[in-house]
Write a protein that holds these residues in place. Sequence first.
Motif, PDB file in Angstrom:
ATOM      1  N   HIS A   1      42.431  40.278  43.827  1.00 49.43           N
ATOM      2  CA  HIS A   1      42.976  41.381  43.040  1.00 49.43           C
ATOM      3  C   HIS A   1      41.876  42.396  42.771  1.00 49.43           C
ATOM      4  O   HIS A   1      41.449  42.582  41.644  1.00 49.43           O
ATOM      5  N   THR A   2      41.417  43.007  43.834  1.00 42.66           N
ATOM      6  CA  THR A   2      40.313  43.950  43.739  1.00 42.66           C
ATOM      7  C   THR A   2      40.625  45.178  44.583  1.00 42.66           C
ATOM      8  O   THR A   2      41.516  45.161  45.437  1.00 42.66           O
ATOM      9  N   ILE A   3      39.861  46.228  44.360  1.00 46.44           N
ATOM     10  CA  ILE A   3      39.988  47.430  45.180  1.00 46.44           C
ATOM     11  C   ILE A   3      39.692  47.088  46.641  1.00 46.44           C
ATOM     12  O   ILE A   3      40.409  47.513  47.548  1.00 46.44           O
ATOM     13  N   ALA A   4      38.654  46.298  46.878  1.00 45.84           N
ATOM     14  CA  ALA A   4      38.291  45.922  48.248  1.00 45.84           C
ATOM     15  C   ALA A   4      39.414  45.130  48.910  1.00 45.84           C
ATOM     16  O   ALA A   4      39.761  45.376  50.070  1.00 45.84           O
ATOM     17  N   GLY A   5      39.985  44.186  48.180  1.00 46.85           N
ATOM     18  CA  GLY A   5      41.040  43.346  48.746  1.00 46.85           C
ATOM     19  C   GLY A   5      42.293  44.124  49.099  1.00 46.85           C
ATOM     20  O   GLY A   5      42.846  43.991  50.202  1.00 46.85           O
ATOM     21  N   TRP A   6      42.748  44.969  48.183  1.00 45.30           N
ATOM     22  CA  TRP A   6      43.971  45.723  48.443  1.00 45.30           C
ATOM     23  C   TRP A   6      43.767  46.815  49.476  1.00 45.30           C
ATOM     24  O   TRP A   6      44.678  47.106  50.265  1.00 45.30           O
ATOM     25  N   THR A   7      42.604  47.426  49.505  1.00 50.24           N
ATOM     26  CA  THR A   7      42.343  48.447  50.522  1.00 50.24           C
ATOM     27  C   THR A   7      42.324  47.816  51.906  1.00 50.24           C
ATOM     28  O   THR A   7      42.932  48.334  52.849  1.00 50.24           O
ATOM     29  N   GLY A   8      41.627  46.691  52.024  1.00 49.97           N
ATOM     30  CA  GLY A   8      41.596  45.983  53.303  1.00 49.97           C
ATOM     31  C   GLY A   8      42.979  45.535  53.742  1.00 49.97           C
ATOM     32  O   GLY A   8      43.345  45.633  54.914  1.00 49.97           O
ATOM     33  N   PHE A   9      43.774  45.057  52.789  1.00 47.12           N
ATOM     34  CA  PHE A   9      45.144  44.630  53.094  1.00 47.12           C
ATOM     35  C   PHE A   9      45.981  45.796  53.604  1.00 47.12           C
ATOM     36  O   PHE A   9      46.712  45.667  54.587  1.00 47.12           O
ATOM     37  N   GLY A  10      45.864  46.938  52.950  1.00 44.12           N
ATOM     38  CA  GLY A  10      46.646  48.098  53.359  1.00 44.12           C
ATOM     39  C   GLY A  10      46.290  48.576  54.756  1.00 44.12           C
ATOM     40  O   GLY A  10      47.176  48.864  55.582  1.00 44.12           O
ATOM     41  N   ILE A  11      45.007  48.647  55.043  1.00 41.08           N
ATOM     42  CA  ILE A  11      44.573  49.105  56.369  1.00 41.08           C
ATOM     43  C   ILE A  11      44.970  48.087  57.434  1.00 41.08           C
ATOM     44  O   ILE A  11      45.438  48.448  58.523  1.00 41.08           O
TER      45      ILE A  11
ATOM     46  N   GLY B   1      30.383  46.554  45.221  1.00 42.84           N
ATOM     47  CA  GLY B   1      30.780  46.131  43.881  1.00 42.84           C
ATOM     48  C   GLY B   1      32.261  46.210  43.592  1.00 42.84           C
ATOM     49  O   GLY B   1      32.698  45.873  42.495  1.00 42.84           O
ATOM     50  N   TRP B   2      33.074  46.607  44.545  1.00 47.65           N
ATOM     51  CA  TRP B   2      34.516  46.702  44.317  1.00 47.65           C
ATOM     52  C   TRP B   2      35.254  45.440  44.733  1.00 47.65           C
ATOM     53  O   TRP B   2      36.480  45.386  44.670  1.00 47.65           O
ATOM     54  N   GLY B   3      34.528  44.430  45.157  1.00 46.14           N
ATOM     55  CA  GLY B   3      35.102  43.120  45.423  1.00 46.14           C
ATOM     56  C   GLY B   3      34.468  42.146  44.445  1.00 46.14           C
ATOM     57  O   GLY B   3      33.395  42.402  43.909  1.00 46.14           O
ATOM     58  N   LYS B   4      35.115  41.072  44.172  1.00 48.74           N
ATOM     59  CA  LYS B   4      34.589  40.111  43.199  1.00 48.74           C
ATOM     60  C   LYS B   4      34.118  38.853  43.901  1.00 48.74           C
ATOM     61  O   LYS B   4      34.481  38.575  45.033  1.00 48.74           O
ATOM     62  N   SER B   5      33.324  38.083  43.191  1.00 47.33           N
ATOM     63  CA  SER B   5      32.829  36.827  43.743  1.00 47.33           C
ATOM     64  C   SER B   5      33.945  35.788  43.744  1.00 47.33           C
ATOM     65  O   SER B   5      34.868  35.862  42.942  1.00 47.33           O
ATOM     66  N   PRO B   6      33.867  34.802  44.635  1.00 43.14           N
ATOM     67  CA  PRO B   6      34.863  33.743  44.622  1.00 43.14           C
ATOM     68  C   PRO B   6      34.684  32.849  43.402  1.00 43.14           C
ATOM     69  O   PRO B   6      33.583  32.697  42.892  1.00 43.14           O
ATOM     70  N   GLY B   7      35.758  32.275  42.934  1.00 45.39           N
ATOM     71  CA  GLY B   7      35.693  31.329  41.828  1.00 45.39           C
ATOM     72  C   GLY B   7      36.172  31.909  40.508  1.00 45.39           C
ATOM     73  O   GLY B   7      36.783  32.968  40.452  1.00 45.39           O
ATOM     74  N   VAL B   8      35.889  31.187  39.437  1.00 41.20           N
ATOM     75  CA  VAL B   8      36.359  31.545  38.106  1.00 41.20           C
ATOM     76  C   VAL B   8      35.519  32.692  37.545  1.00 41.20           C
ATOM     77  O   VAL B   8      34.306  32.688  37.641  1.00 41.20           O
ATOM     78  N   ARG B   9      36.202  33.676  36.958  1.00 40.08           N
ATOM     79  CA  ARG B   9      35.524  34.794  36.308  1.00 40.08           C
ATOM     80  C   ARG B   9      36.034  34.923  34.880  1.00 40.08           C
ATOM     81  O   ARG B   9      37.126  34.467  34.541  1.00 40.08           O
ATOM     82  N   ASP B  10      35.250  35.590  34.049  1.00 36.36           N
ATOM     83  CA  ASP B  10      35.679  35.861  32.675  1.00 36.36           C
ATOM     84  C   ASP B  10      36.902  36.768  32.690  1.00 36.36           C
ATOM     85  O   ASP B  10      37.078  37.580  33.593  1.00 36.36           O
ATOM     86  N   ARG B  11      37.695  36.657  31.659  1.00 45.85           N
ATOM     87  CA  ARG B  11      38.925  37.454  31.576  1.00 45.85           C
ATOM     88  C   ARG B  11      38.631  38.959  31.590  1.00 45.85           C
ATOM     89  O   ARG B  11      39.415  39.740  32.125  1.00 45.85           O
ATOM     90  N   GLY B  12      37.512  39.379  31.076  1.00 46.95           N
ATOM     91  CA  GLY B  12      37.145  40.787  31.076  1.00 46.95           C
ATOM     92  C   GLY B  12      36.866  41.340  32.464  1.00 46.95           C
ATOM     93  O   GLY B  12      36.860  42.544  32.673  1.00 46.95           O
ATOM     94  N   GLU B  13      36.624  40.470  33.430  1.00 47.84           N
ATOM     95  CA  GLU B  13      36.338  40.882  34.801  1.00 47.84           C
ATOM     96  C   GLU B  13      37.558  40.811  35.699  1.00 47.84           C
ATOM     97  O   GLU B  13      37.455  41.006  36.897  1.00 47.84           O
ATOM     98  N   TRP B  14      38.727  40.505  35.141  1.00 47.49           N
ATOM     99  CA  TRP B  14      39.926  40.359  35.952  1.00 47.49           C
ATOM    100  C   TRP B  14      40.512  41.682  36.400  1.00 47.49           C
ATOM    101  O   TRP B  14      41.210  41.741  37.396  1.00 47.49           O
ATOM    102  N   GLY B  15      40.262  42.743  35.674  1.00 46.92           N
ATOM    103  CA  GLY B  15      40.874  44.028  35.999  1.00 46.92           C
ATOM    104  C   GLY B  15      40.468  44.533  37.372  1.00 46.92           C
ATOM    105  O   GLY B  15      39.336  44.358  37.812  1.00 46.92           O
ATOM    106  N   MET B  16      41.405  45.181  38.051  1.00 43.73           N
ATOM    107  CA  MET B  16      41.129  45.656  39.399  1.00 43.73           C
ATOM    108  C   MET B  16      40.132  46.808  39.390  1.00 43.73           C
ATOM    109  O   MET B  16      39.381  46.986  40.341  1.00 43.73           O
ATOM    110  N   ARG B  17      40.074  47.559  38.325  1.00 40.75           N
ATOM    111  CA  ARG B  17      39.174  48.713  38.267  1.00 40.75           C
ATOM    112  C   ARG B  17      37.806  48.373  37.684  1.00 40.75           C
ATOM    113  O   ARG B  17      37.006  49.255  37.440  1.00 40.75           O
ATOM    114  N   VAL B  18      37.545  47.093  37.477  1.00 41.80           N
ATOM    115  CA  VAL B  18      36.263  46.660  36.932  1.00 41.80           C
ATOM    116  C   VAL B  18      35.312  46.402  38.093  1.00 41.80           C
ATOM    117  O   VAL B  18      35.580  45.564  38.949  1.00 41.80           O
TER     118      VAL B  18
END
Length: 115
Positions: A8-18, A59-76
């Motif tokens: 659920h990131t900018i990188a993920g959705w952009t790659g999916f769309g292309i 920085g528009w993709g996130k690391s694999p695994g559990v992240r803090d709730r504050g880092e869940w947003g797609m625009r973070v």
Amino acid sequence: MSLYDEGHTIAGWTGFGIATAGGAVVGLGVCAASPAVAGGGLAVVAVSVLVTWVLHLSGWGKSPGVRDRGEWGMRVRDVRAREGHPGCVSCRLAGRGRRVSGMVPAESIPLSPIE
């Protein structure tokens, strides 16, 4: 909601769309029996991989695994992307981060009396 917020990131959705657009072009090329159009679609899919990788490293993709709730947003944006994410194949390919491995170096394993 799951603690794993994969993709659920900018990188993920952009790659999916292309990649989706590239897959549609490949399908059009197959239906039209046009190797040039199908090859162009495959090139678009390859571009989607590169775009996703570049966005992840910036920085528009996130690391694999559990992240803090504050880092869940797609625009973070992920501020730790410069050091590389531990266990991330994309970061390792770019030469960032440490390789996380459960393997023990062969020199540290004692040999049996036979060896």
